[in-house]
Design an enzyme around this catalytic site. Sequence first.
Site, PDB file in Angstrom:
ATOM      1  N   CYS A   7     -11.993 -10.239 -19.639  1.00 34.22           N
ATOM      2  CA  CYS A   7     -10.940 -10.101 -20.654  1.00 34.22           C
ATOM      3  C   CYS A   7      -9.545 -10.066 -20.050  1.00 34.22           C
ATOM      4  CB  CYS A   7     -11.176  -8.833 -21.467  1.00 34.22           C
ATOM      5  SG  CYS A   7     -11.108  -7.353 -20.443  1.00 34.22           S
ATOM      6  N   CYS A  31     -16.372  -2.333 -20.666  1.00 34.03           N
ATOM      7  CA  CYS A  31     -15.009  -1.796 -20.554  1.00 34.03           C
ATOM      8  C   CYS A  31     -14.992  -0.522 -19.708  1.00 34.03           C
ATOM      9  CB  CYS A  31     -14.435  -1.504 -21.928  1.00 34.03           C
ATOM     10  SG  CYS A  31     -14.512  -2.909 -23.048  1.00 34.03           S
TER      11      CYS A  31
HETATM   12 FE1  FES Z   1     -11.158  -5.624 -21.681  1.00 34.62          FE
HETATM   13 FE2  FES Z   1     -12.324  -3.693 -22.986  1.00 34.62          FE
HETATM   14  S1  FES Z   1     -12.033  -5.701 -23.652  1.00 34.62           S
HETATM   15  S2  FES Z   1     -11.651  -3.678 -20.967  1.00 34.62           S
END
Ligand code: FES
Length: 128
Positions: free
Chosen positions: A33, A102
Amino acid sequence: MYSEKVKEHFQNPRNMGELPDADAIGKTGNPVCGDLIWIYIKVKDDVIVDIGFKTFGCAAAIATSSMLTELAKGKTLKEALKITRAEIAESLEGLPPIKMHCSNLAADGLHKAIEEYLRKTGRSIEDL
Ligand code: FES
């Protein structure tokens, strides 16, 4: 989707912010992400006496960073290295499965900060 505890830590994060006099900083990112975290530690006699974090990330990343700082504060470096992402998630009364990754950020950030501290003091994890 999120537990009350996750929401609470997201809204009132503990120990948020840089420690200007940190002894070591661990930075890590999530390649999926692109989120980033910095963990700052202050160490005395191999005990984490203060800890702070800065997170550019999702609600789960911020809540897990906050919980990690609560779990790590006052622990020895050796004990703090044993904090797992599962333990962080459990302390937050669970994370949605899609958000489990995460919690890697916080745990990895702390590990990197500890490794950095040991490197600076001429030691390694085996010396703890
Ligand atoms: Fe990137 Fe949670 S979506 S750390």
